[in-house]
Design a protein around this motif. Structure first.
Motif, PDB file in Angstrom:
ATOM      1  N   ARG A  95     -12.804   6.855  -1.153  1.00  0.00           N
ATOM      2  CA  ARG A  95     -11.540   6.141  -1.381  1.00  0.00           C
ATOM      3  C   ARG A  95     -10.530   7.123  -1.957  1.00  0.00           C
ATOM      4  N   TYR A  96      -9.254   6.864  -1.650  1.00  0.00           N
ATOM      5  CA  TYR A  96      -8.181   7.670  -2.216  1.00  0.00           C
ATOM      6  C   TYR A  96      -7.124   6.730  -2.769  1.00  0.00           C
ATOM      7  N   GLU A  97      -6.735   6.929  -4.023  1.00  0.00           N
ATOM      8  CA  GLU A  97      -5.707   6.108  -4.663  1.00  0.00           C
ATOM      9  C   GLU A  97      -4.690   7.013  -5.346  1.00  0.00           C
ATOM     10  N   GLU A  98      -3.425   6.624  -5.275  1.00  0.00           N
ATOM     11  CA  GLU A  98      -2.385   7.376  -5.979  1.00  0.00           C
ATOM     12  C   GLU A  98      -1.119   6.531  -6.054  1.00  0.00           C
ATOM     13  N   ARG A 130       7.568   7.399  -1.600  1.00  0.00           N
ATOM     14  CA  ARG A 130       7.433   7.308  -0.153  1.00  0.00           C
ATOM     15  C   ARG A 130       8.820   7.037   0.439  1.00  0.00           C
ATOM     16  N   VAL A 131       8.936   7.244   1.742  1.00  0.00           N
ATOM     17  CA  VAL A 131      10.235   7.182   2.410  1.00  0.00           C
ATOM     18  C   VAL A 131      10.261   6.018   3.393  1.00  0.00           C
ATOM     19  N   ARG A 132      11.313   5.201   3.325  1.00  0.00           N
ATOM     20  CA  ARG A 132      11.507   4.120   4.286  1.00  0.00           C
ATOM     21  C   ARG A 132      12.160   4.661   5.565  1.00  0.00           C
ATOM     22  N   LYS A 133      12.243   3.782   6.551  1.00  0.00           N
ATOM     23  CA  LYS A 133      12.866   4.159   7.822  1.00  0.00           C
ATOM     24  C   LYS A 133      14.301   4.617   7.619  1.00  0.00           C
ATOM     25  N   ASP A 134      15.042   3.948   6.675  1.00  0.00           N
ATOM     26  CA  ASP A 134      16.454   4.287   6.463  1.00  0.00           C
ATOM     27  C   ASP A 134      16.652   5.511   5.579  1.00  0.00           C
ATOM     28  N   GLY A 135      15.534   6.162   5.197  1.00  0.00           N
ATOM     29  CA  GLY A 135      15.629   7.394   4.405  1.00  0.00           C
ATOM     30  C   GLY A 135      15.618   7.187   2.911  1.00  0.00           C
ATOM     31  N   THR A 136      15.664   5.934   2.442  1.00  0.00           N
ATOM     32  CA  THR A 136      15.618   5.684   1.003  1.00  0.00           C
ATOM     33  C   THR A 136      14.192   5.831   0.491  1.00  0.00           C
ATOM     34  N   PHE A 137      14.075   6.081  -0.801  1.00  0.00           N
ATOM     35  CA  PHE A 137      12.779   6.286  -1.425  1.00  0.00           C
ATOM     36  C   PHE A 137      12.352   5.037  -2.184  1.00  0.00           C
ATOM     37  N   PHE A 138      11.050   4.822  -2.274  1.00  0.00           N
ATOM     38  CA  PHE A 138      10.497   3.783  -3.133  1.00  0.00           C
ATOM     39  C   PHE A 138       9.217   4.313  -3.755  1.00  0.00           C
ATOM     40  N   TRP A 139       8.890   3.758  -4.931  1.00  0.00           N
ATOM     41  CA  TRP A 139       7.682   4.189  -5.651  1.00  0.00           C
ATOM     42  C   TRP A 139       6.517   3.322  -5.167  1.00  0.00           C
ATOM     43  N   ALA A 140       5.488   3.960  -4.608  1.00  0.00           N
ATOM     44  CA  ALA A 140       4.415   3.245  -3.920  1.00  0.00           C
ATOM     45  C   ALA A 140       3.081   3.405  -4.629  1.00  0.00           C
ATOM     46  N   SER A 141       2.295   2.325  -4.580  1.00  0.00           N
ATOM     47  CA  SER A 141       0.871   2.365  -4.941  1.00  0.00           C
ATOM     48  C   SER A 141       0.102   2.399  -3.632  1.00  0.00           C
ATOM     49  N   ASP A 185     -18.707   2.753  11.337  1.00  0.00           N
ATOM     50  CA  ASP A 185     -19.530   1.749  12.010  1.00  0.00           C
ATOM     51  C   ASP A 185     -20.945   1.778  11.437  1.00  0.00           C
ATOM     52  N   ASP A 186     -21.848   0.994  12.063  1.00  0.00           N
ATOM     53  CA  ASP A 186     -23.214   0.894  11.545  1.00  0.00           C
ATOM     54  C   ASP A 186     -23.960   2.215  11.621  1.00  0.00           C
ATOM     55  N   ASP A 187     -23.511   3.103  12.483  1.00  0.00           N
ATOM     56  CA  ASP A 187     -24.160   4.416  12.620  1.00  0.00           C
ATOM     57  C   ASP A 187     -23.464   5.474  11.777  1.00  0.00           C
ATOM     58  N   ASP A 188     -22.584   5.033  10.864  1.00  0.00           N
ATOM     59  CA  ASP A 188     -21.859   5.923   9.958  1.00  0.00           C
ATOM     60  C   ASP A 188     -20.858   6.819  10.683  1.00  0.00           C
ATOM     61  N   LYS A 189     -20.442   6.387  11.860  1.00  0.00           N
ATOM     62  CA  LYS A 189     -19.422   7.142  12.588  1.00  0.00           C
ATOM     63  C   LYS A 189     -18.048   6.723  12.084  1.00  0.00           C
ATOM     64  N   LEU A 190     -17.170   7.698  11.814  1.00  0.00           N
ATOM     65  CA  LEU A 190     -15.828   7.410  11.312  1.00  0.00           C
ATOM     66  C   LEU A 190     -14.989   6.779  12.415  1.00  0.00           C
ATOM     67  N   LEU A 191     -14.510   5.559  12.152  1.00  0.00           N
ATOM     68  CA  LEU A 191     -13.632   4.866  13.089  1.00  0.00           C
ATOM     69  C   LEU A 191     -12.162   5.085  12.764  1.00  0.00           C
ATOM     70  N   GLY A 192     -11.868   5.347  11.495  1.00  0.00           N
ATOM     71  CA  GLY A 192     -10.482   5.536  11.071  1.00  0.00           C
ATOM     72  C   GLY A 192     -10.328   5.236   9.587  1.00  0.00           C
ATOM     73  N   PHE A 193      -9.125   4.823   9.195  1.00  0.00           N
ATOM     74  CA  PHE A 193      -8.832   4.569   7.791  1.00  0.00           C
ATOM     75  C   PHE A 193      -8.045   3.269   7.657  1.00  0.00           C
ATOM     76  N   ALA A 194      -8.387   2.503   6.622  1.00  0.00           N
ATOM     77  CA  ALA A 194      -7.583   1.337   6.242  1.00  0.00           C
ATOM     78  C   ALA A 194      -6.632   1.776   5.137  1.00  0.00           C
ATOM     79  N   LYS A 195      -5.340   1.492   5.312  1.00  0.00           N
ATOM     80  CA  LYS A 195      -4.350   1.969   4.352  1.00  0.00           C
ATOM     81  C   LYS A 195      -3.557   0.782   3.807  1.00  0.00           C
ATOM     82  N   ILE A 196      -3.473   0.700   2.474  1.00  0.00           N
ATOM     83  CA  ILE A 196      -2.738  -0.371   1.801  1.00  0.00           C
ATOM     84  C   ILE A 196      -1.660   0.273   0.938  1.00  0.00           C
TER      85      ILE A 196
END
Length: 633
Positions: A215-218, A222-233, A241-252
């Protein structure tokens, strides 16, 4: 012959075992149809699934298991035709049990040929109702989950492939970051980072840490589409998968700019509280020092008048006396500034001649501004009087001009202008005097313009500014019933404007008038003999005779004797009764007797009733004369 019998027996045994196998199967309905679809046999599984005994169905057409609408549509005949043509027919559909209930069936029909001739069909049916319900439940669960994820607007929830490419996008992503799904799906998630973070490789590092740590947390910008900044968590989880193959990342991602602002404000308040506590401690110390220091200055100031008489017309001696007098005045001004800084100075509003006050500030600042800064003063003729504390006004002007000097590290000019104005609208409608302090400095950035009057807010390096200067200016202007405003443009300078209401014209008596009125006996109450000597000398120069006592008890006894015309008492004295207590006791016993109080500093003086006049130490001859004359009005 024996061999043929043995083969026939083996075949018979094989067919018997096969029939037993088919009959023993209970999870599948296995039965035969003749070429016309007539049921010719029936196994246990068929009985369990469809509810019919063998005798109830053998000899009947298999269309009996179909729904009426399917029979009318010709589905039984079509299924046999497809099996006859292609050798097999497979489908899923609703079928009927004996009790009329429906079940979802998985169906296979195989055409059976012997010597190239169709002899019938093998039909296998399985009840998959429960499996279908489970699959539908899973689909519903997945659909509900998608609706849930897509309906969340406070969080950006989306998936990345193993390389960091965005593969889906929810409504929260649109609200927080401004991208529609078709704009962002297929793009690398690094576009949400600032150019500096991209150059530093932070997006790739985030994915790498998520893989290494699970897991990675910070928190970060971050930058919005219009170029403005916001403070993000931000939270990134690797998905496998069941065979421990990396499918990707879930990002919140969550926009916590408001929470961060609230936290910063809380920290600011905590810092201000700490500064306030330090200031309070400094104030306690300053108050005690100021009392003693002003008494020393009082001794010096009181005796300079004696020295002037002794010097006579000797120019060298007069210059020495003048230097002592000037140093005394600057020492008194320094003490007053310390008390103002520590919020231990009481306000003493009185009619003010702005022209004289501003010019007196110029004398103080001539050497403090430095050679690289030019000071210009422009005053309208016949400026209206204002009512304010003279010391606080001078302090406000000093703070504004020193700030202007600091805003011009390469030099420049500061102009002070005072003019009469009339305000036509708002709660402060009426005549005012406007005092402008304008510099040619670097200007104030727009994002901090709203904070310049906040206590402890400063853009100066640590140790170079307390953040109290403009706070004092703001407090003075509002205490005097006026306002202060600021206008600034980067690179072009800043203008502060103090507007004070027009006051009443004073009718101050001349020094000659005051001295001609000075007569009678003054009871001087002062515990410090040196200060008493200096004060008595000033009173005598004004024409008064003086009786001196060192404490309140002695003063009350002295008042029992006749001949006291006025009481002049210090506030801070030893014993059970201080100067304020003495004044109250005199008011009760001798209500018509004038009383003048004096102090270098006293916290008790801040609570003094308005009907008691208080003179600040160190005072000069004309200040003492004016204060005494006010008592007789």
């Amino acid at each position: 012959m024996v061999q043929n019998v043995t083969q026939q027996r083996s075949l018979f045994d094989s067919e018997r075992r096969f029939r037993l196998l088919v009959e023993g199967v209970v999870d599948y309905a296995i039965y035969m149809l003749d070429p016309n679809g007539i049921i010719t046999n029936w196994n246990t599984g068929a009985k369990r699934i469809k509810g019919y005994e063998a005798g109830e169905v053998i000899g009947r057409h298999f269309k009996m298991f179909y729904l009426p609408e399917d029979r009318e549509a010709g589905m039984p005949a079509r299924s046999l035709a497809i099996a006859r043509e292609k050798g097999k027919f497979e489908t899923e559909g609703w079928r009927l049990r004996k009790d009329g209930t429906k079940f979802l069936a998985s169906i296979v029909i195989d055409a059976i040929y012997e010597d190239g001739e169709l002899i019938g069909f093998a039909k296998i049916t399985r009840d998959i109702t429960e499996q279908s319900k489970a699959a539908e439940a899973l689909k519903d669960s997945e659909r509900h989950f998608r609706l849930l994820v897509n309906g969340v607007t406070d969080y950006a929830l989306y998936m990345l492939d193993p390389n960091g490419i965005v593969t889906n996008w929810n409504a929260g992503g649109l609200r927080i970051k401004g991208y529609r799904p078709e704009e962002i799906i297929g793009q690398h998630f690094s576009c949400f980072y600032s150019p500096a973070d991209q150059a530093a490789g932070r997006p790739a590092r985030a994915l790498q840490l998520a893989l290494e740590n699970g897991r990675y947390e910070e928190e970060g910008w971050r930058v919005r589409k219009d170029g403005t900044f916001f403070w993000a968590s931000v939270v990134i989880d690797p998905i496998r998968d069941d065979d421990d193959k990396l499918l990707g990342f879930a990002k919140i991602t969550r926009d916590i700019s408001e929470r961060r602002e609230a936290q910063l404000n809380l920290e600011k308040i905590q810092r201000q509280l700490a500064e306030s506590q330090k200031l309070d401690a400094l104030g306690q110390l300053t108050g005690g020092v100021a009392h003693d220091f002003n008494n020393l200055l009082m001794v010096i100031a009181g005796h300079t008048h004696v020295l002037k008489k002794i010097a006579g017309n000797d120019a060298k001696s007069l210059r020495a006396v003048q230097a002592i007098e000037t140093a005394t005045q600057r020492g008194a001004s320094l003490t007053r500034q310390l008390l103002t800084f520590a919020r231990r100075q009481s306000v003493n509003p009185q009619p003010i001649d702005l022209g004289s006050s501003i010019h007196s500030v110029r004398e103080v600042l001539d050497t403090g501004l430095g050679s690289a800064v030019r000071l210009h003063i422009d005053l309208d003729d016949d400026l209206w009087p204002v009512t304010a504390d003279p010391a606080e006004l001078e302090m406000a002007l000093v703070n504004l001009i020193v700030n202007a000097r600091d805003a011009m590290p390469g030099g420049g000019s500061v102009s002070v202008r005072a003019s009469n104005i009339h305000i036509d609208n708002g709660a402060r409608k009426g005549d005012h005097v406007a005092i402008e302090v304008r510099d040619t400095g670097v200007g104030i950035p727009p994002d901090i313009m709203g904070n310049v009057f906040d206590p402890f807010f400063t853009t100066k390096p640590t140790g170079k500014g307390t953040g109290l200067g403009l706070s004092q200016v703001h407090g003075f202007a509002h205490q005097a019933g006026g306002t202060v405003a600021v206008a600034s443009e980067l690179g072009k300078g800043t203008t502060f404007t103090i507007c004070l209401p027009r006051g009443q014209s004073g009718t101050a008596r001349t020094e000659e008038e005051i001295r001609s009125m000075a007569s009678g006996t003054v009871l001087l109450v002062e515990d410090n003999p040196d200060v008493a000597t200096a004060s008595a000398g000033l009173l005598e120069q004004l024409g008064y005779s003086v009786r001196w006592v060192s404490d309140a008890e002695a003063a009350l006894k002295e008042l029992e004797r006749d001949g006291i015309d006025l009481v002049f008492s210090d506030i801070v004295m030893p014993g059970k009764i201080d100067g304020l207590g003495l004044a109250r006791a005199i008011k009760r016993k001798h209500p018509g007797l004038p009383i003048l109080l004096a102090t270098g500093y006293s916290e008790a003086a801040q609570n003094a009733p308005a009907d008691f006049s208080i003179l600040r130490k160190p005072y000069r001859l004309h200040e003492l004369s004016r204060a005494l004359s006010e008592l007789s009005r």
